[in-house]
Motif scaffolding. Structure first.
Motif, PDB file in Angstrom:
ATOM      1  N   ARG A 254       0.821  -1.213   0.000  1.00  0.00           N
ATOM      2  CA  ARG A 254       0.000   0.000   0.000  1.00  0.00           C
ATOM      3  C   ARG A 254       0.851   1.258   0.000  1.00  0.00           C
ATOM      4  O   ARG A 254       2.064   1.200   0.172  1.00  0.00           O
ATOM      5  CB  ARG A 254      -0.978   0.010   1.170  1.00  0.00           C
ATOM      6  N   PHE A 255       0.185   2.350  -0.184  1.00  0.00           N
ATOM      7  CA  PHE A 255       0.795   3.668  -0.245  1.00  0.00           C
ATOM      8  C   PHE A 255       1.397   4.002   1.125  1.00  0.00           C
ATOM      9  O   PHE A 255       0.836   3.597   2.145  1.00  0.00           O
ATOM     10  CB  PHE A 255      -0.347   4.643  -0.592  1.00  0.00           C
ATOM     11  N   PRO A 256       2.535   4.744   1.167  1.00  0.00           N
ATOM     12  CA  PRO A 256       3.151   5.023   2.472  1.00  0.00           C
ATOM     13  C   PRO A 256       2.169   5.556   3.521  1.00  0.00           C
ATOM     14  O   PRO A 256       2.192   5.109   4.669  1.00  0.00           O
ATOM     15  CB  PRO A 256       4.206   6.080   2.146  1.00  0.00           C
ATOM     16  N   LYS A 257       1.307   6.451   3.099  1.00  0.00           N
ATOM     17  CA  LYS A 257       0.347   7.045   4.059  1.00  0.00           C
ATOM     18  C   LYS A 257      -0.581   6.003   4.649  1.00  0.00           C
ATOM     19  O   LYS A 257      -1.129   6.200   5.727  1.00  0.00           O
ATOM     20  CB  LYS A 257      -0.535   8.069   3.335  1.00  0.00           C
ATOM     21  N   ASP A 258      -0.790   4.926   3.933  1.00  0.00           N
ATOM     22  CA  ASP A 258      -1.764   3.934   4.385  1.00  0.00           C
ATOM     23  C   ASP A 258      -1.136   2.773   5.146  1.00  0.00           C
ATOM     24  O   ASP A 258      -1.808   1.787   5.429  1.00  0.00           O
ATOM     25  CB  ASP A 258      -2.549   3.379   3.184  1.00  0.00           C
ATOM     26  N   ILE A 259       0.164   2.856   5.430  1.00  0.00           N
ATOM     27  CA  ILE A 259       0.785   1.768   6.202  1.00  0.00           C
ATOM     28  C   ILE A 259       0.665   2.138   7.677  1.00  0.00           C
ATOM     29  O   ILE A 259       1.299   3.081   8.130  1.00  0.00           O
ATOM     30  CB  ILE A 259       2.280   1.587   5.844  1.00  0.00           C
ATOM     31  N   PRO A 260      -0.167   1.400   8.413  1.00  0.00           N
ATOM     32  CA  PRO A 260      -0.340   1.796   9.801  1.00  0.00           C
ATOM     33  C   PRO A 260       0.931   1.515  10.595  1.00  0.00           C
ATOM     34  O   PRO A 260       1.662   0.576  10.288  1.00  0.00           O
ATOM     35  CB  PRO A 260      -1.504   0.927  10.292  1.00  0.00           C
ATOM     36  N   GLU A 261       1.169   2.343  11.558  1.00  0.00           N
ATOM     37  CA  GLU A 261       2.313   2.201  12.475  1.00  0.00           C
ATOM     38  C   GLU A 261       3.669   2.263  11.778  1.00  0.00           C
ATOM     39  O   GLU A 261       4.650   1.726  12.269  1.00  0.00           O
ATOM     40  CB  GLU A 261       2.205   0.915  13.302  1.00  0.00           C
ATOM     41  N   LEU A 262       3.707   2.904  10.637  1.00  0.00           N
ATOM     42  CA  LEU A 262       5.015   3.140  10.008  1.00  0.00           C
ATOM     43  C   LEU A 262       5.579   4.428  10.613  1.00  0.00           C
ATOM     44  O   LEU A 262       4.859   5.416  10.741  1.00  0.00           O
ATOM     45  CB  LEU A 262       4.843   3.287   8.496  1.00  0.00           C
ATOM     46  N   ASP A 263       6.832   4.357  10.985  1.00  0.00           N
ATOM     47  CA  ASP A 263       7.516   5.512  11.555  1.00  0.00           C
ATOM     48  C   ASP A 263       7.325   6.720  10.616  1.00  0.00           C
ATOM     49  O   ASP A 263       7.560   6.615   9.414  1.00  0.00           O
ATOM     50  CB  ASP A 263       9.003   5.135  11.658  1.00  0.00           C
ATOM     51  N   ASP A 264       6.928   7.836  11.190  1.00  0.00           N
ATOM     52  CA  ASP A 264       6.664   9.025  10.350  1.00  0.00           C
ATOM     53  C   ASP A 264       7.892   9.466   9.565  1.00  0.00           C
ATOM     54  O   ASP A 264       7.771   9.963   8.452  1.00  0.00           O
ATOM     55  CB  ASP A 264       6.202  10.193  11.223  1.00  0.00           C
ATOM     56  N   ARG A 265       9.056   9.231  10.153  1.00  0.00           N
ATOM     57  CA  ARG A 265      10.280   9.663   9.441  1.00  0.00           C
ATOM     58  C   ARG A 265      10.461   8.827   8.180  1.00  0.00           C
ATOM     59  O   ARG A 265      10.842   9.332   7.132  1.00  0.00           O
ATOM     60  CB  ARG A 265      11.504   9.473  10.346  1.00  0.00           C
TER      61      ARG A 265
END
Ligand code: ADP
Ligand code: MG
Length: 452
Positions: A254-265
């Motif tokens: 999925r798109f980066p924005k839609d990966i839950p719990e992915l480090d914001d950095r």
């Protein structure tokens, strides 16, 4: 402290001397802890980042802050203590980086290039509207024609060719430069290697190895979300490679924005480069993939069977290939030719997908059976009433149950479109007037729907 005027002006000057992404990556994340007349103590989020920034940016920051304050200023970096934030002000230069590649590691790395799958190449990747952009971008990345495609982020549903394309970049680079240090790894393998390295006290080796590659290919990056330690390690690897202008390619479902719990950095870094999506293949691409595969493996797949498979298995290329393999294996073990009946039999479960469309072929066969005539009779010009009624019913059902046009339906019966229009009108009228006829037709419809 963050609004200290000397710091603000120093940052403004630094911003002018760096690229926007560099500034955002390395300077924007800094917070001044103390600004005195001759020294600035600056907080850096973590230790490895401190080493990195001190190495590369202390001179620049000293110049910019000196210019901003009108006096010579030194810069020191500190990492806030997560407990109480009272880490002593450091006076020592940061320890030297352990990023130097070691010969042993190089060897190990070359040996591990075997993890790239040599089967997945550009030359056997079928390009269609669904993957054209991702393919073109991957090819450009492999060719190093472009800057600014770093990182290159490929996303799409499972089975649409992400792993294939990722490996294709690696294989392409290696084919042109066999000594290139290319590393393909799934994010699970990355995590396992990291854990193993920490356990066996070889963490520095792990880092040095990852930071010495020319091209890093990470598959299924969404799986590192939630794993804090892995994300952190990957973050530093990423930064190190990015800064050295080494290419990074990642895939995700999925798109980066839609990966839950992915480090914001990490999320924001993934968005720095180029993002390409892969869509479900259209019919033409599905046919091309089957044709390519049956040719390359010398499978006797008749056109009719190719079209049948491509029409019925729509959303996923892996499933399409899997179905083809099952059908071919069954046909060869039982020494039967590949026919639509055989495909239906072998793929009974798969074809039961409610989204699978009914084909004109299905309709002709089912109607022929229901009226006890042959499919060839439906396609013939014979004008017997026992044949014209089923022929018209079949045309009517083709119009009702598929999205085919009148001319296309006509082609399937060897007639022109006006004959089809006439047939549809006639059957519609009869359905209004004749309850028995209506019941008979609805039974055929149910049978067609159940057989999908
Ligand atoms: P993903 O990683 O997106 O789940 P894969 O790359 O593993 O999908 O692809 C699944 C299978 O489909 C692989 O065997 C791959 O070779 C094949 N495949 C996918 N896309 C294409 C394509 N465009 N042309 C040829 N084969 C493809
Ligand atoms: Mg994959």
């Amino acid at each position: 402290m963050s609004c200290d005027p000397v710091w603000a002006e120093g940052c403004r000057l630094a911003e002018q001397r760096l690229t926007p992404s560099e500034y955002k990556a390395w300077i924007d994340c800094l917070t001044p802890r103390v600004i005195r007349s001759d020294v600035a103590v600056i907080d850096v989020p973590t230790n490895p980042m401190k080493e990195w920034i001190a190495d590369r940016y202390s001179a620049l920051l000293e110049q910019c802050l000196s210019q901003a304050s009108g006096r010579a200023m030194a810069v020191r970096f500190a990492v806030p203590d997560p407990g109480n934030g009272t880490e002593p002000i450091p006076g020592e230069p940061p320890p030297s980086s352990a990023d130097t590649p070691l010969d042993g590691l190089r060897l190990q790395l070359v040996a591990e290039q075997g993890s790239i799958d040599p089967r997945f190449r550009f030359d056997n990747f079928v390009v269609g509207a669904c993957n054209q952009f991702a393919h073109a971008a991957a090819f450009a990345v492999g060719n190093r024609h472009v800057r600014g495609y770093n990182p290159f982020f490929i996303y799409g549903n499972v089975g649409l060719g992400k792993t294939h394309l990722l490996n294709a970049v690696g294989n392409f680079v290696l084919s042109r430069k066999p000594t290139a240090r290319v590393r393909y790894v799934t994010s699970e393998a990355f995590t396992n290697e990291l854990i193993g390295a920490i356990r066996s006290d070889r963490h520095e080796e792990f880092r040095a190895m990852y930071r010495s590659v020319d091209l890093l290919l990470i598959d299924d990056i969404q799986l590192i979300a939630k794993l804090e330690r892995t994300q952190e390690e990957f973050f530093y690897t990423f930064n190190s490679l990015y800064q050295a202008q080494r290419q990074i390619v990642v895939t995700s479902d999925r798109f980066p924005k839609d990966i839950p719990e992915l480090d914001d950095r990490l999320r924001s870094r993934f968005e720095w480069g180029l993002i390409a999506d892969m869509q479900a293949p259209d019919l033409e691409t599905r046919v091309a993939i089957l044709t390519r595969k049956s040719e390359s493996e010398s499978l006797a797949l008749p056109d009719e069977a190719t079209l049948f498979l491509a029409t019925h298995i729509r959303s996923n290329i892996r499933e399409l290939e899997g179905s083809l393999n099952r059908v071919c294996a069954y046909a060869s073990l039982t020494t039967q030719p590949i026919t639509i009946e055989l495909i239906r039999k072998v793929l009974r479960e798969t074809l039961r997908d409610p989204d699978t469309p009914i084909t004109l072929d299905d309709i002709q066969k089912t109607v022929a059976k229901a009226f006890d005539v042959r499919v060839s009779d439906l396609r013939s010009n014979r004008k017997l009433r026992t044949l014209t009624v089923p022929r018209q019913v079949a045309m009517y059902l083709c119009r009702r149950l598929t999205s085919s046009s009148f001319p296309h339906i006509g082609d399937q019966f060897g007639k022109d479109h006006s004959t089809v229009i006439h047939a549809v009108r006639r059957i519609e009228r009869q359905l209004e007037d004749d309850a028995d006829f209506r019941a008979r037709i609805e039974r055929i419809v149910s049978e067609l729907e159940e057989a999908r």
